[in-house]
Enzyme design. Structure first.
Site, PDB file in Angstrom:
ATOM      1  N   ASN A 473      81.842  95.844 -52.680  1.00  0.00           N
ATOM      2  CA  ASN A 473      82.890  94.824 -52.734  1.00  0.00           C
ATOM      3  C   ASN A 473      82.606  93.627 -51.838  1.00  0.00           C
ATOM      4  OD1 ASN A 473      84.394  96.048 -54.688  1.00  0.00           O
ATOM      5  ND2 ASN A 473      85.926  96.916 -53.318  1.00  0.00           N
ATOM      6  N   TYR A 474      81.585  93.736 -50.969  1.00  0.00           N
ATOM      7  CA  TYR A 474      81.086  92.566 -50.243  1.00  0.00           C
ATOM      8  C   TYR A 474      79.749  92.181 -50.865  1.00  0.00           C
ATOM      9  CZ  TYR A 474      84.629  93.735 -46.712  1.00  0.00           C
ATOM     10  OH  TYR A 474      85.810  94.005 -46.062  1.00  0.00           O
ATOM     11  N   ARG A 475      79.812  91.832 -52.116  1.00  0.00           N
ATOM     12  CA  ARG A 475      78.620  91.583 -52.944  1.00  0.00           C
ATOM     13  C   ARG A 475      77.628  90.670 -52.226  1.00  0.00           C
ATOM     14  NH1 ARG A 475      77.845  93.521 -58.129  1.00  0.00           N
ATOM     15  NH2 ARG A 475      79.875  92.723 -58.791  1.00  0.00           N
TER      16      ARG A 475
END
Length: 540
Positions: A473-475
């Site tokens: 989700n923290y690409r």
């Protein structure tokens, strides 16, 4: 069982009635001709000539620098129901169009609305119905709903149930839940993805599937493996968790002159071992010093405790006396009050008890941004922390923050293979790096990008390795990306094992089964196995 058996017949009939030309105009005409629409689709299709196109595109762009991308979607579809999504999936395949699914628009690399190939966006913001069942402690959440909308709706139905997910109110549930979902309740209840009990997804054939129809392999994959690789998630069924009527929050700031380094050093030793009801995150950044014209490093200890202040104070004083927590630092509130508090801390705004702020879908937007992540197994030594502070002092960087989020509790108890999210026992905290800048131009972008890469390289000795873990989700495309066309399992493993560890192989096998031609793809989507790779996998 929710599999729509009539879709296959519609697709077969439809494939013969559509033009074979691959143009945006024919793609749109295909949408208009799609049979059995529940609602007319023409009102929710936006081409580049539509006067509302730009406002619809920009509405969910959270990082402005992606607004300037030269590769804009040829068409945006904002579905009102499942049939609109089914039509878009079928017509996109028919006319050589990729699709990107957007719920909140918070993808760190903009992959939900930027692509290097002809593409269309399926923006789910119209699909945000939330149904809470207090008696069964469950809720159905459509994927276009934001976290703020979910939290608010739960709070309107009950004061004793909550949900463990993120702190940013404008994040879309569709993407966040499918990638994991950290939050202040994670040490007690795990991630958002750990608390999903059913889902509705539309697959590559246009079939609407629930958990029973999709099977346990696909249901496993979309809870932490990134839903956009496997289909379009329409809704989640989540398990609500008990929360006390009173919780306590605090945000205590300490500068280097106030022994921040020593406090953080002790925090590393105890934060993951404390009572699972307490979560203390550390936000570190450069601030102006009390001495005129000087700057210093400040650590904010941001916390939520599931209980009252009288129980919290002795607990912190015993485990982390160096913080010097005082009664006046703490505020007793409700669970929903703690959600408002956490969101306000994130925004740097004043805290109030007005929960309506959680319904504002546009409160976060930054000009330029880059984020990265890490996981820590052993405490960072004092010299390592001081080197980190020196990097944060860089006066060529506008605004940067490093966040430490503690593990322990429930996170240590869940198997790394329970869902695709593998970062469980053995980690003491997670690290999030972020840099934001307002200055425009390529030189400013290079300077800030180079700085965060330098920071990331500096941290290498202090974080996990083999692989160096990262949070989906923290690409972060720096850690590896797919080709425009076919990407081998070996190449994708470069980034895949960092996000998913030993779960990556299973994700690829599920992908190969449910989307064999790799229609649902992006720069970091789960790839499919070639026939040769598939044979090799089956014979080892």
């Amino acid at each position: 069982m929710m599999c729509c058996f009539t879709v296959a017949a519609i697709v077969l009939l439809f494939s013969f009635s559509s033009s074979s030309a691959d143009t945006p105009e024919n793609f749109v005409q295909c949408l208009y001709n799609y049979p059995r629409m529940t609602n007319p689709i023409s009102n929710v299709v936006y081409t580049q000539t539509n006067p509302s196109y730009s406002s619809i595109l920009d509405m969910s762009i959270r990082i402005s620098m992606f607004s300037n991308s030269s590769t804009k979607p040829q068409v945006i579809v904002t579905p009102l129901d499942v049939s609109h999504i089914q039509a878009t999936i079928i017509c996109a395949q028919r006319h050589g169009m990729q699709i990107r699914t957007r719920s909140g628009g918070h993808d760190y690399e903009g992959l939900s609305y930027v692509a290097r190939v002809p593409f269309s966006i399926v923006d789910l913001f119209n699909l945000r119905q939330i149904t809470v069942n207090v008696e069964n402690r469950t809720a159905w959440v459509q994927a276009g709903a934001t976290l703020g909308e979910l939290y608010y709706t739960i709070s309107q139905k009950t004061k004793t149930l909550g949900f463990p997910a993120g702190v940013c109110a404008t994040v879309g549930t569709g993407g966040l839940f499918s990638g994991g979902g950290y939050g202040f309740l994670m040490r007690k209840y795990g991630l958002a993805a750990d608390n999903i009990i059913d889902a509705h997804i539309i697959d590559v054939n246009g079939n609407l599937l629930d958990r029973k129809a999709m099977g346990e392999d696909l249901f496993w994959a979309i809870r932490g493996g990134g839903g956009a690789s496997f289909g379009v998630i329409v809704a989640w069924k989540i398990k609500l968790v008990p929360v006390p009527s009173t919780v306590t929050v605090f945000n205590v700031a300490r500068t280097l002159e106030e022994n921040a380094t020593e406090i953080i050093q002790k925090w590393q030793l105890v934060a993951n071992k404390m009572d699972e009801r307490i979560f203390i995150r550390v936000d570190v950044k450069k601030v102006n010093s009390s001495e005129h014209g000087k700057q210093t490093i400040q650590a904010n200890f941001v916390s939520m405790f599931q209980g009252g202040v009288e129980e919290l104070i002795p607990m912190v004083q015993k485990s982390l006396p160096e913080l010097g927590l005082d009664r006046k630092d703490c505020t007793e509130t409700s669970w929903i009050g703690s959600v408002v508090f956490a969101n306000a801390v994130l925004l740097g705004s004043s805290v109030n008890e007005v929960t309506d702020v959680l319904l504002n879908r546009t409160q976060i937007r930054v000009n330029n941004f880059k984020g990265k992540s890490d996981y820590v197994r052993k405490p960072i030594p004092v010299d390592g922390l001081r080197g980190l502070w020196r990097l944060l002092y860089d006066d060529k960087v506008e605004d940067a923050v490093v966040q430490f989020a503690p593990y322990g509790g429930r996170m240590d108890e869940i198997s790394e293979s329970e869902i695709p999210f593998p970062h469980r026992s053995g980690y003491i905290f997670h690290v999030h790096y972020a840099v934001i800048w307002q200055e425009e131009g390529d030189e400013a972008a290079r300077r800030h990008m180079n700085w965060i890469k330098k920071l990331y390289k500096y941290m290498e000795p202090y974080v996990s390795n083999s692989p160096r873990a990262a949070y989906l989700n923290y690409r972060d495309l720096d850690i590896g990306m797919n080709n425009n066309g076919y990407t081998s399992y070996h190449q994708a493993s470069i980034w895949g094992v960092k996000y998913f560890g030993n779960n990556f192989r299973r994700l690829v096998e599920v992908k190969t089964k449910v989307d064999p031609h790799d229609f649902f793809r992006n720069e970091q989507s789960i790839p499919t196995l070639s026939k040769e790779e598939n044979y090799y996998q089956e014979t080892i």
